[in-house]
Design an enzyme around this catalytic site. Structure first.
Site, PDB file in Angstrom:
ATOM      1  N   ASP A  29       0.656  -1.400   0.082  1.00  0.00           N
ATOM      2  CA  ASP A  29       0.121   0.041   0.146  1.00  0.00           C
ATOM      3  C   ASP A  29       0.925   1.365  -0.164  1.00  0.00           C
ATOM      4  OD1 ASP A  29      -2.391  -1.479   0.039  1.00  0.00           O
ATOM      5  OD2 ASP A  29      -2.392  -1.720   2.121  1.00  0.00           O
ATOM      6  N   LYS A  80     -10.991  -5.699  -4.957  1.00  0.00           N
ATOM      7  CA  LYS A  80     -12.471  -5.909  -4.441  1.00  0.00           C
ATOM      8  C   LYS A  80     -13.637  -5.479  -5.227  1.00  0.00           C
ATOM      9  CE  LYS A  80     -10.844  -5.186   0.402  1.00  0.00           C
ATOM     10  NZ  LYS A  80      -9.429  -4.933   0.175  1.00  0.00           N
ATOM     11  N   THR A  87     -20.168  -6.710 -16.252  1.00  0.00           N
ATOM     12  CA  THR A  87     -18.998  -6.079 -15.818  1.00  0.00           C
ATOM     13  C   THR A  87     -17.969  -6.536 -15.243  1.00  0.00           C
ATOM     14  OG1 THR A  87     -20.361  -4.056 -15.844  1.00  0.00           O
ATOM     15  CG2 THR A  87     -18.139  -3.844 -15.052  1.00  0.00           C
ATOM     16  N   THR A 134     -12.635  -5.904   7.793  1.00  0.00           N
ATOM     17  CA  THR A 134     -12.268  -6.207   9.223  1.00  0.00           C
ATOM     18  C   THR A 134     -12.393  -5.091  10.034  1.00  0.00           C
ATOM     19  OG1 THR A 134      -9.978  -5.976   8.483  1.00  0.00           O
ATOM     20  CG2 THR A 134     -10.640  -8.442   8.916  1.00  0.00           C
TER      21      THR A 134
END
Ligand code: C5P
Length: 254
Positions: A29, A80, A87, A134
């Site tokens: 990230d 995600k 699509t 989470t």
């Protein structure tokens, strides 16, 4: 190729003890490919799978997948995905064409089924269903009009994932036991929200330590900031691998 059933037995398909490093997914990230490359050069020897998330993919696009692939490790594209079936199916095919090993899709039955359809020519790419993030708390579910518990929702979504042919689920380390006892299918369980003991948990509402998650039945752990932000990222990753290895061995004996 691994699946949850083999992993539960604590051994891989060749009957060998699991190599924990192969099961550590590093969440890359960061904002740019340049920063990503510098970090990967430092940690690559202690992580097994490299996860590209929305931030890095938004800034660099498919080129960053090619860059990460040169490290020779499976690439996990954490998009995600959630959209109408057409699509999702077409997007999944484009992702599979990039040589990605894992793709995440939100666990809405139609989207999952469409994604399974979209990877038809690439059975080697695993589709992982995101059950309940989470950072979600019971109050968040009530706000959406859902009366059940987080665990009930995780299990229901994991069941849908198994029924439509997904390879695994993303779930916190609090949930593998419930998933395994409710669903008789070799689903992989991939667990984020992992924090070594004594470290802050950030926004995760259902955090676990590496040991707790493996004992509960997780197959892969996803870890980002505890490695990325450590003074020595490689040492931080290795410490997590060591804890995972010990936990896999304990699981084998239990
Ligand atoms: O830094 P941290 O270890 O919290 O990073 C967790 C990573 O796992 C992030 O890349 C986040 O997008 C991802 N994640 C996930 N599903 C969750 C929670 C986190 O894919 N339920």
């Amino acid at each position: 190729m691994v699946n949850g059933k083999e992993t539960r037995m604590g051994r891989n398909v060749r009957g060998e003890e699991i190599q924990a490093q192969e099961r550590l997914v590093f969440a890359l990230d960061v904002p740019t490919a340049k920063v990503a490359e510098a970090l990967l050069d430092r940690v690559q020897e202690s992580v097994g799978v490299i996860k590209i998330g929305l931030e890095l993919f938004a800034s660099e696009g498919p080129a960053v997948v090619r860059m990460v692939r040169k490290y020779g490790k499976p690439v996990f594209l954490d998009l995600k995905v959630l959209d109408i079936a057409e699509t999702v199916q077409r997007t999944t095919t484009r992702v599979a064409d990039m040589g990605v090993s894992f793709l995440t899709v939100h666990a809405e039955r139609k989207a999952l089924a469409a994604s399974v359809k979209g990877r038809a020519g690439h059975p080697e790419m695993k589709i992982l269903a995101v059950t309940v993030l989470t950072n979600v708390e019971p109050a968040d579910l009530r706000e959406c009009g859902y009366d059940g518990t987080v665990e009930q929702m995780v299990v229901a979504r994991a069941r849908a994932a198994a029924e439509v042919g997904c390879d695994g689920v993303i779930a916190s380390g609090k949930e593998p036991t419930a998933i395994r006892s409710a669903i008789d299918s070799p689903l992989l369980i991939v667990t984020p929200g992992v924090r070594p003991a004594g470290k802050g948990v950030d926004e995760h509402a259902r955090p676990t330590t590496p040991r707790q998650a493996i004992h509960a039945g997780a197959d892969y752990l996803v870890v980002g900031r505890p490695i990325r932000d450590a003074p020595d990222p490689r040492a931080a990753a290795q410490a997590i691998v060591d804890e995972m290895q010990a936990a896999f061995a304990e699981r084998l004996q239990s």
